[in-house]
Design a protein around this motif. Structure first.
Motif, PDB file in Angstrom:
ATOM      1  N   SER A 153      23.484  11.239  68.115  1.00  0.00           N
ATOM      2  CA  SER A 153      22.794   9.979  67.857  1.00  0.00           C
ATOM      3  C   SER A 153      23.719   8.786  68.131  1.00  0.00           C
ATOM      4  CB  SER A 153      22.297   9.950  66.405  1.00  0.00           C
ATOM      5  OG  SER A 153      21.635   8.741  66.126  1.00  0.00           O
ATOM      6  N   LEU A 154      24.967   8.917  67.718  1.00  0.00           N
ATOM      7  CA  LEU A 154      25.940   7.850  67.964  1.00  0.00           C
ATOM      8  C   LEU A 154      26.131   7.622  69.459  1.00  0.00           C
ATOM      9  CD1 LEU A 154      28.294   5.910  67.326  1.00  0.00           C
ATOM     10  CD2 LEU A 154      29.759   7.924  67.047  1.00  0.00           C
ATOM     11  N   ILE A 155      26.274   8.717  70.215  1.00  0.00           N
ATOM     12  CA  ILE A 155      26.494   8.616  71.668  1.00  0.00           C
ATOM     13  C   ILE A 155      25.300   7.971  72.355  1.00  0.00           C
ATOM     14  CG2 ILE A 155      26.817   9.968  73.762  1.00  0.00           C
ATOM     15  CD1 ILE A 155      28.312  12.036  71.948  1.00  0.00           C
ATOM     16  N   ALA A 156      24.102   8.327  71.912  1.00  0.00           N
ATOM     17  CA  ALA A 156      22.880   7.812  72.550  1.00  0.00           C
ATOM     18  C   ALA A 156      22.627   6.351  72.201  1.00  0.00           C
ATOM     19  CB  ALA A 156      21.688   8.669  72.137  1.00  0.00           C
ATOM     20  N   LYS A 157      22.825   5.967  70.935  1.00  0.00           N
ATOM     21  CA  LYS A 157      22.482   4.615  70.488  1.00  0.00           C
ATOM     22  C   LYS A 157      23.569   3.590  70.784  1.00  0.00           C
ATOM     23  CE  LYS A 157      19.426   6.020  66.702  1.00  0.00           C
ATOM     24  NZ  LYS A 157      19.205   5.981  65.219  1.00  0.00           N
ATOM     25  N   TYR A 158      24.825   4.019  70.786  1.00  0.00           N
ATOM     26  CA  TYR A 158      25.926   3.068  70.968  1.00  0.00           C
ATOM     27  C   TYR A 158      26.899   3.597  72.036  1.00  0.00           C
ATOM     28  CZ  TYR A 158      24.044   1.370  66.558  1.00  0.00           C
ATOM     29  OH  TYR A 158      23.205   0.887  65.575  1.00  0.00           O
ATOM     30  N   PRO A 159      26.469   3.643  73.297  1.00  0.00           N
ATOM     31  CA  PRO A 159      27.292   4.247  74.358  1.00  0.00           C
ATOM     32  C   PRO A 159      28.597   3.510  74.640  1.00  0.00           C
ATOM     33  CG  PRO A 159      25.380   3.117  75.274  1.00  0.00           C
ATOM     34  CD  PRO A 159      25.179   3.146  73.794  1.00  0.00           C
ATOM     35  N   THR A 160      28.701   2.235  74.217  1.00  0.00           N
ATOM     36  CA  THR A 160      29.928   1.478  74.478  1.00  0.00           C
ATOM     37  C   THR A 160      30.875   1.458  73.284  1.00  0.00           C
ATOM     38  OG1 THR A 160      28.872  -0.606  73.792  1.00  0.00           O
ATOM     39  CG2 THR A 160      28.742  -0.010  76.135  1.00  0.00           C
ATOM     40  N   SER A 161      30.508   2.151  72.231  1.00  0.00           N
ATOM     41  CA  SER A 161      31.364   2.166  71.043  1.00  0.00           C
ATOM     42  C   SER A 161      32.679   2.900  71.334  1.00  0.00           C
ATOM     43  CB  SER A 161      30.646   2.849  69.883  1.00  0.00           C
ATOM     44  OG  SER A 161      31.550   3.082  68.806  1.00  0.00           O
ATOM     45  N   PRO A 162      33.796   2.415  70.799  1.00  0.00           N
ATOM     46  CA  PRO A 162      35.073   3.109  70.979  1.00  0.00           C
ATOM     47  C   PRO A 162      35.075   4.516  70.388  1.00  0.00           C
ATOM     48  CG  PRO A 162      35.435   0.867  70.195  1.00  0.00           C
ATOM     49  CD  PRO A 162      33.968   1.136  70.073  1.00  0.00           C
ATOM     50  N   ARG A 163      34.111   4.807  69.526  1.00  0.00           N
ATOM     51  CA  ARG A 163      34.034   6.124  68.901  1.00  0.00           C
ATOM     52  C   ARG A 163      33.342   7.171  69.789  1.00  0.00           C
ATOM     53  NH1 ARG A 163      37.671   6.941  64.972  1.00  0.00           N
ATOM     54  NH2 ARG A 163      37.639   5.274  63.413  1.00  0.00           N
ATOM     55  N   VAL A 164      32.721   6.737  70.873  1.00  0.00           N
ATOM     56  CA  VAL A 164      31.950   7.661  71.710  1.00  0.00           C
ATOM     57  C   VAL A 164      32.816   8.753  72.339  1.00  0.00           C
ATOM     58  CG1 VAL A 164      30.582   7.825  73.830  1.00  0.00           C
ATOM     59  CG2 VAL A 164      30.052   6.093  72.121  1.00  0.00           C
ATOM     60  N   PRO A 165      33.989   8.437  72.940  1.00  0.00           N
ATOM     61  CA  PRO A 165      34.793   9.523  73.527  1.00  0.00           C
ATOM     62  C   PRO A 165      35.163  10.605  72.518  1.00  0.00           C
ATOM     63  CG  PRO A 165      35.640   7.386  74.206  1.00  0.00           C
ATOM     64  CD  PRO A 165      34.616   7.121  73.155  1.00  0.00           C
ATOM     65  N   THR A 166      35.522  10.165  71.311  1.00  0.00           N
ATOM     66  CA  THR A 166      35.884  11.134  70.273  1.00  0.00           C
ATOM     67  C   THR A 166      34.672  11.964  69.858  1.00  0.00           C
ATOM     68  OG1 THR A 166      37.537   9.565  69.466  1.00  0.00           O
ATOM     69  CG2 THR A 166      37.018  11.416  68.054  1.00  0.00           C
ATOM     70  N   ALA A 167      33.523  11.296  69.723  1.00  0.00           N
ATOM     71  CA  ALA A 167      32.301  12.012  69.346  1.00  0.00           C
ATOM     72  C   ALA A 167      31.932  13.043  70.420  1.00  0.00           C
ATOM     73  CB  ALA A 167      31.158  11.022  69.147  1.00  0.00           C
ATOM     74  N   MET A 168      32.063  12.655  71.685  1.00  0.00           N
ATOM     75  CA  MET A 168      31.765  13.597  72.773  1.00  0.00           C
ATOM     76  C   MET A 168      32.718  14.791  72.748  1.00  0.00           C
ATOM     77  SD  MET A 168      31.005  10.903  75.889  1.00  0.00           S
ATOM     78  CE  MET A 168      30.671  12.192  77.100  1.00  0.00           C
ATOM     79  N   TYR A 169      33.985  14.515  72.519  1.00  0.00           N
ATOM     80  CA  TYR A 169      34.975  15.592  72.509  1.00  0.00           C
ATOM     81  C   TYR A 169      34.717  16.555  71.354  1.00  0.00           C
ATOM     82  CZ  TYR A 169      39.468  17.982  72.584  1.00  0.00           C
ATOM     83  OH  TYR A 169      40.446  18.942  72.629  1.00  0.00           O
ATOM     84  N   LYS A 170      34.385  16.016  70.188  1.00  0.00           N
ATOM     85  CA  LYS A 170      34.114  16.882  69.035  1.00  0.00           C
ATOM     86  C   LYS A 170      32.855  17.719  69.273  1.00  0.00           C
ATOM     87  CE  LYS A 170      36.562  14.264  65.496  1.00  0.00           C
ATOM     88  NZ  LYS A 170      37.451  15.391  65.137  1.00  0.00           N
TER      89      LYS A 170
END
Length: 261
Positions: A202-219
């Motif tokens: 949900s984070l990746i989809a709603k906020y693709p420019t967030s600095p947290r996205v790379p970490t969320a994708m990796y996890k």
């Protein structure tokens, strides 16, 4: 003795005398050749000794040069290692200072929110809108800090409640992606990997420019790999490298892809 004996002697003596004289010449000539050979040999030996001395001197000079170069390289290596160590220490200090500055900034903002809240409580007629919702109760940063504190203490449920309140009351706040990320972390700490994956997605989809996205994708990719869903994990690793090539997660994703080949 017969009468022919003197005649025979007369003939043999000169012959024998001639033979003896020729052999002595040969011996003298041989001696001369030996002396000459010895002289030439001595001269050649002298030249060889001189050459050996020069070669030995050149070898010593070369050996000294190599030793000096080796010492210089060793000194340069030591200096480089010292410089690298110093750089790493400086980077670590900068990171610590950066983290401290960020934490102080959040504390200041939280304190300002709390002060604003107190002022609003003292003046009920005054209303303030933060992130599209009335500022009643803790502000978004206060809720984020409270949730993180609970998460660090192991209070995963209380942490999720604080993050959920932040997302519900302040849906337009800049801290919503942070709250979603830490919500996923709280689920992961409870081994609820399905809920954690859903929150990361949900984070990746709603906020693709967030600095947290790379970490969320990796996890997410790690969870997929642990579940033996290698094809999906590989695709996610590749997406990380493509979208965020300079991130730490991209380097980690590349290592994972190498190990999966």
């Amino acid at each position: 003795m017969t009468k022919s004996s003197p005649l025979v002697l007369c003939i043999l003596l000169p012959a024998l005398s001639g033979c003896f004289f020729a052999t002595k010449q040969d011996i003298d000539r041989l001696q001369a050749d030996i002396v000459g050979t010895r002289t030439s040999s001595s001269a050649a030996d002298s030249v060889q000794r001189v050459q050996l001395v020069e070669v030995s001197r050149s070898v010593r000079t070369l050996s000294d040069s190599i030793s000096a170069l080796s010492r210089r390289i060793s000194a340069m290596r030591t200096a480089s290692e010292s410089d690298m160590t110093a750089m790493k220490e400086n980077i670590s200090q900068l990171q610590d200072l950066s983290g401290q500055s960020e934490q102080r900034l959040r504390d200041v903002r939280a304190a300002l929110e709390e002060k604003r809240q107190q002022q609003q409580e003292a003046s009920p007629a005054t209303s303030d809108t933060l992130g599209g919702a009335p500022a009643t109760g803790p502000g978004p940063l206060q809720l984020l800090q409270a949730g993180r504190d609970q998460l660090l203490k192991g209070g995963n449920s209380s942490a999720r409640s604080a993050f959920a309140e932040l997302i519900s009351k302040y849906p337009n706040s800049e801290y919503v992606p942070e709250a979603m990320f830490y919500t996923a972390q709280a689920y992961a700490a409870e081994r609820n990997l399905t809920a954690a994956d859903a929150e990361y997605s949900s984070l990746i989809a709603k906020y693709p420019t967030s600095p947290r996205v790379p970490t969320a994708m990796y996890k997410r990719a790690l969870q997929l790999q642990s579940a033996k869903k290698n094809a999906e994990a590989k695709k996610l690793y590749q997406d990380i490298i493509k979208r965020f090539p300079r991130s730490d997660e991209a380097a980690l994703a590349d290592e994972r892809l190498q190990s999966m080949r």
